[in-house]
Design an enzyme around this catalytic site. Structure first.
Site, PDB file in Angstrom:
ATOM      1  N   ALA A  62      24.601  35.727 -23.010  1.00  0.00           N
ATOM      2  CA  ALA A  62      24.567  35.716 -21.554  1.00  0.00           C
ATOM      3  C   ALA A  62      23.872  34.460 -21.035  1.00  0.00           C
ATOM      4  CB  ALA A  62      23.873  36.970 -21.030  1.00  0.00           C
ATOM      5  N   ASP A  63      22.738  34.108 -21.618  1.00  0.00           N
ATOM      6  CA  ASP A  63      22.019  32.903 -21.201  1.00  0.00           C
ATOM      7  C   ASP A  63      22.903  31.659 -21.322  1.00  0.00           C
ATOM      8  OD1 ASP A  63      19.459  33.646 -20.329  1.00  0.00           O
ATOM      9  OD2 ASP A  63      18.745  33.900 -22.377  1.00  0.00           O
ATOM     10  N   PHE A  64      23.548  31.513 -22.460  1.00  0.00           N
ATOM     11  CA  PHE A  64      24.269  30.271 -22.708  1.00  0.00           C
ATOM     12  C   PHE A  64      25.628  30.235 -22.027  1.00  0.00           C
ATOM     13  CE2 PHE A  64      20.910  30.145 -25.773  1.00  0.00           C
ATOM     14  CZ  PHE A  64      20.541  28.800 -25.756  1.00  0.00           C
TER      15      PHE A  64
END
Length: 398
Positions: A167-169
């Site tokens: 999700a972050d990347f």
């Protein structure tokens, strides 16, 4: 003459932290933008979160080549200095909790008064129209609410988070794309804008196989399929044992299946109408997985890969992190690049997955020490002399 870079001359004020925003600005840096990383007095959380006073490898990997300015945005003088930098910048990137910039009196309405061409790029957790829109978010929580956890793991085991921080990347990558689009639109309109990307929105399309399987089956397929295809629409599709490891094999097309049968000396399967179509093979995937595993289990992993590759069947050895860190992805031209930090210690930074043939590559540089470029940024950008910077230090502004 130096070969140009795609974002030469673009100045980015980076307020972001952890993974989402720093990956976005890392990509911008790799395209030639100047990244001024503005951090609070203690530094951003990832600098120190594991090993105390020694900078973490995670921070080093994501922040190579950026400039570090230590600045207290809660101090009126610090806020004033920041807005002076905004007046000269192109982009501000942040992924604070919802409402943080507004509480600092640095919302987009304030930034655009300082510079109508400024682009404010916000990495968010949840989509603006969702019930969680105002909530704090981390990679784990986004995986939980998007179905990533529900679709990860074995069918008879609890939901499991994906190993990578997807999700972050994914969010950081999409945010970089939104910034590039806004920069292009600015060449037409002359004005900046506020762009936002929610990690929740960015990760949903990666569930295409699982969502399609749910829709095509009327919701009857299991959510978690282990190493099998997410929509249970492809077979063989799994990780199979070898004499010295594991190999991933999939047969997306009938030609792949025919080639695999020939390698296994099972032409009888290749000609069997019971296995002649993808749905037919999927219906007997337990049996086919067992057959493929019986062929791979006594062969060396690399031998299996070589045979499959020669026959045109998609496959790959399952590598450990140790294998990856000793393999071709690590090196001066790789995705994991060795550098020396400010103290001369060995460190690593990420390379860029973006390869532009007519844009010069950015050389690998170590991540900055906290506040390393404070004097340079304030002197070059705002014309402050050494005595003025010392006074700001004494007043705990920088």
């Amino acid at each position: 003459m130096t070969e140009p870079r795609a974002l030469d001359g673009i100045v980015v004020l980076d307020l972001s932290q952890v993974y989402n925003g720093p990956y976005c600005t890392m990509l911008l840096a790799q395209l030639g933008a100047e990244i001024i990383k503005i951090e609070p007095f203690g530094g951003e959380p990832v600098r120190w979160r594991v090993v105390g006073e020694q900078q973490t490898a995670a921070f080093g990997l994501l922040n190579g080549g950026k400039k570090s300015l230590r600045l207290d945005l809660k101090n009126p003088r610090g806020r004033e200095l920041f807005l002076s930098l905004v007046a000269q910048a192109d982009v501000v990137v942040e992924n604070f909790a919802p409402g943080t910039l507004q509480r600092l009196s640095l919302g987009y309405d304030v930034l655009t008064q300082a510079n109508e061409r400024i682009i404010l790029a916000s990495g968010r957790g949840y989509g603006a129209s969702t019930p969680q829109a105002g909530q704090r978010a981390m990679d784990l929580t986004i995986q939980a609410v998007t179905g990533v956890m529900a679709t990860t793991g074995q069918p008879d085991q609890p939901p499991t988070k994906a190993g990578p921080a997807v999700a972050d990347f994914f969010g950081g990558t999409h945010l970089m794309g939104a910034i590039a689009a806004a920069l292009y639109q600015r060449t037409v309109t002359g004005r900046g804008q506020h762009v936002e990307v929610a990690m929740q929105d960015a990760v949903i399309p990666s569930l295409t196989s699982s969502i399609a399987g749910y829709l095509d089956s009327g919701g009857t397929l299991p959510e978690r399929t282990g190493n099998r295809h997410g929509g249970l629409a492809v077979c063989p599709y799994n990780v199979y044992p070898t004499a010295d490891g594991w190999v991933a094999i999939l047969c997306m097309a009938d030609g792949h299946w025919q080639a695999l049968c020939r390698l296994m000396d099972r032409e009888d399967l290749a000609g069997d109408p019971a296995f002649a179509s993808p749905p037919a093979r999927v219906a007997q995937m337990d049996k086919l997985d067992e057959i493929v595993a019986m062929w791979t289990v006594d062969l060396a992993r690399d031998d299996v890969v070589d045979r499959l590759q020669a026959a045109g069947v998609p496959c790959a050895a399952v590598l450990s992190l140790s294998d990856v860190m000793s393999g071709p992805l690590v090196g001066v031209d790789g995705m994991i690049r060795p550098v020396s930090d400010a103290e001369g210690r060995p460190s690593y930074v990420f390379g860029s997955p973006l390869r532009l043939a007519a844009s010069a590559a950015v050389p690998a540089e170590a991540a900055p020490v906290l506040g390393e470029h404070t004097e340079d940024v304030l002197g070059q950008r705002l014309g402050l002399d050494a005595a003025e910077v010392r006074q700001l230090r004494d007043e705990n502004v920088v």
